[in-house]
Structure formats: structure tokens, C-alpha cells
Design a protein around this motif. Sequence first.
Motif, short mmCIF file in Angstrom:
data_model
loop_
_atom_site.label_atom_id
_atom_site.label_comp_id
_atom_site.label_asym_id
_atom_site.label_seq_id
_atom_site.Cartn_x
_atom_site.Cartn_y
_atom_site.Cartn_z
N VAL A 79 0.84 -1.20 0.00
CA VAL A 79 0.00 0.00 0.00
C VAL A 79 0.88 1.25 0.00
O VAL A 79 1.91 1.31 0.67
N THR A 114 -0.63 -7.71 -4.98
CA THR A 114 -1.00 -6.48 -5.69
C THR A 114 -0.46 -5.27 -4.94
O THR A 114 0.04 -5.40 -3.81
N ILE A 147 -1.50 -1.06 -4.11
CA ILE A 147 -2.50 0.00 -4.15
C ILE A 147 -1.82 1.30 -3.74
O ILE A 147 -1.24 1.38 -2.65
N SER A 202 -6.65 5.04 0.68
CA SER A 202 -6.59 3.72 0.05
C SER A 202 -7.36 2.65 0.80
O SER A 202 -7.47 1.52 0.32
N GLN A 226 -10.27 0.90 -1.14
CA GLN A 226 -9.75 0.05 -2.22
C GLN A 226 -9.12 -1.22 -1.66
O GLN A 226 -9.28 -2.31 -2.22
N LEU A 227 -8.43 -1.12 -0.54
CA LEU A 227 -7.85 -2.29 0.10
C LEU A 227 -8.93 -3.26 0.52
O LEU A 227 -8.83 -4.48 0.29
N VAL A 242 -10.37 -4.99 -2.60
CA VAL A 242 -9.46 -5.99 -3.18
C VAL A 242 -9.48 -7.27 -2.36
O VAL A 242 -9.52 -8.38 -2.91
N TYR A 257 -3.25 -0.84 -8.51
CA TYR A 257 -4.41 0.05 -8.47
C TYR A 257 -3.91 1.46 -8.14
O TYR A 257 -3.27 1.67 -7.11
#
Length: 335
Positions: A128, A141, A143, A293, A296-297, A300, A314
Motif C-alpha cells: 500500500v 497487488t 494499491i 486507500s 480500495q484495500l 481488493v 491500483y
Amino acid sequence: MALGTAFTLLTASCISCSPFNVEETSSNMQILEPEPAENLIRVGFSQLGSESKWRRANSISIKDALTVDNGFFLQFNNARQTQENQIKAIRGFISQQVDYIAFCPVTEDGWDTVLREAKDADIPVIIVDRQVSADSSLYTTWIGENMRQEGENAGIWLSKKLEELGKSHDKINIIELLGTRGSSSQIGRSIGFDTVCDKHQNWVLLDRDDGDFTTAKGQEIMSGFLEKYDDIDVVVCQNDDMAIGAVQAMQDAGIDLYSDEKPIIISFDASRQGLEMVMQGIIDVDVECNPASGPQLSEVIHEMEQGNQVAKAYFMNEEVFTRDNASRFVDDRSY
């Protein structure tokens, strides 16, 4: 770009917040096994620290998103600005067999070993905010913010501003207050701004030094620059906290911050105080770095819980603020 929401994650010291199902630890304390959280997704999160208003807003966003109402049991650790503490926290999460690990890395390098340990334990890792230089196969991933684009946006704005002032061909002396050296935010913003700077032969980078994203260090570095140079045209501060320190140094040096003769001040983050200074004409442009974030976390992780494949990256939506638009957003700022 559309304005994004804001991150949430709080820092505390080894206190169980039962109403929110959050276990919080500080960096100098052993990570303890939390009480069982049946039917909740267990997430271990290592925040790099609380060095700025932006970081605190980022922490709040994470915590607000990963709540029991959203199906999470969050274990949060504040690493106090050291990679050693973050690695220790991540290893603690691995030993507790949490469902997911997420963290904001304090620097880009040095994560391969602990990320491989998490991968071997079959625990998905989500990066992140800042990025890491490790093999991308070691995490699920990322973010965060497009730091390089932020730097380019600042340079593009400066080019247009100088044209507007009739100074496109004048010699422009620039100094930079950098963030934490080696962090992806520092690297990205520097590369982005340099990409534009290199296209202008008349732009001269007089000096740059580490302000470590803090107000005190920003003031110290700017005071040194003002003693060393008497012809600074542009001051680039890689976050609002350093910009606030730089402004204080300029005030102490007797510079009229409301004069047309003051240096152009470029900042990043777009915090409430930063935007207020834009509205006052002290900071000339503030390039947003969106801390929100958390939602969004959460999204996901829920996607992965349903067995869906997620993207490798992202990007947060971000805006560029000047006196023309800052007033429309300042009242909504949570940081």
C-alpha cells in the motif's frame, strides 16, 4: 482527475479495541496473538510510521475500511519509521497465520526475504502507498499513488506558470526539499519532476537535500539553502509538512510571502493546511497525493475472498490544486 477519498489507519500501543475488532501494537512491543475473531477476515497491517498529517490520514482510512462491520479483524502495527520494525511485524503476522498481510513500506529495497517467507506460508501480501523493488511475484497487488506522475504534474504546472509570467526563457534557479531518501514517493516525484526539468535548459537545479517529510527538517534544510543562495526562484517541497517548515524558514529570513517577488512554492499532498496556504497565495500549487486507500484495500481483499483475480496495481485518483480550485475541496479535507 476525479478527487479520491481518504485513507484511514490509527496508531496506538498494544490495546485491544473490542468495539472495532482491532488489535494495535507499537513497534517496540511484541505482537500478541489477538482474541479469536470467528468468521472475520484477519488482516495484519504494518504502517511505516506517523511522520506527517498525510500518514495519519492514511492510517485512519485503513482502519475505517477494515472494520468488523465490513467483515475484518485488523491487527495494526506502527513501525516508527524503521524497516527492521516492519519486517519484525510482518514475521509476527506470518507466525499468527493471518489471512492477509498489507503494509506501507518505509523504503523500496530490502523486502525480498520476508516477502518470500509470506509467500511460502501462502499468505497474500498487498503493498500500500509506496512501492518495493522486490520481485513482483512475491506480492499479490499494490494499491497507491502514481508518484512519478505527481512529479511530472508539478513540472508541467511550473512550465505553464513561467510561460504565463513571461519567464519561459529566463534562468530559473530551483531548490528541492526531498522526502525520505530511497522511498518510492521520493524517487518517483524526483524522477517525474526531473523528466520535465531536463526539457528546459534554462532551469537550473541549484541544490536538493533530504527533509525526511517532516516540518522540522524542512525548516532546517530551507534555512541552510537561504544562507547559501540568494537567488532562489522556485522551491519544490515533496510534501506539505516540509513546505510548512520551508515557509517558516522564509518568514524567519524576512521574505514577504505575499509579495510577487517571493519564490514560487510547489508542494505535494494537498492536506487541509496545504490547501489553505494555496488559497492564501503562499503555496502556488499543491499536487494531491491521495491517502484514502482503505476502501480500495477492503474491496481488493473481498474480491480475493470470492476467488476472483485482482489487478497487479491500483492507482488512486489525484488532483492538482491552485488558487483557482483549492477552495472547492478544502472543507472536505480530513487531514
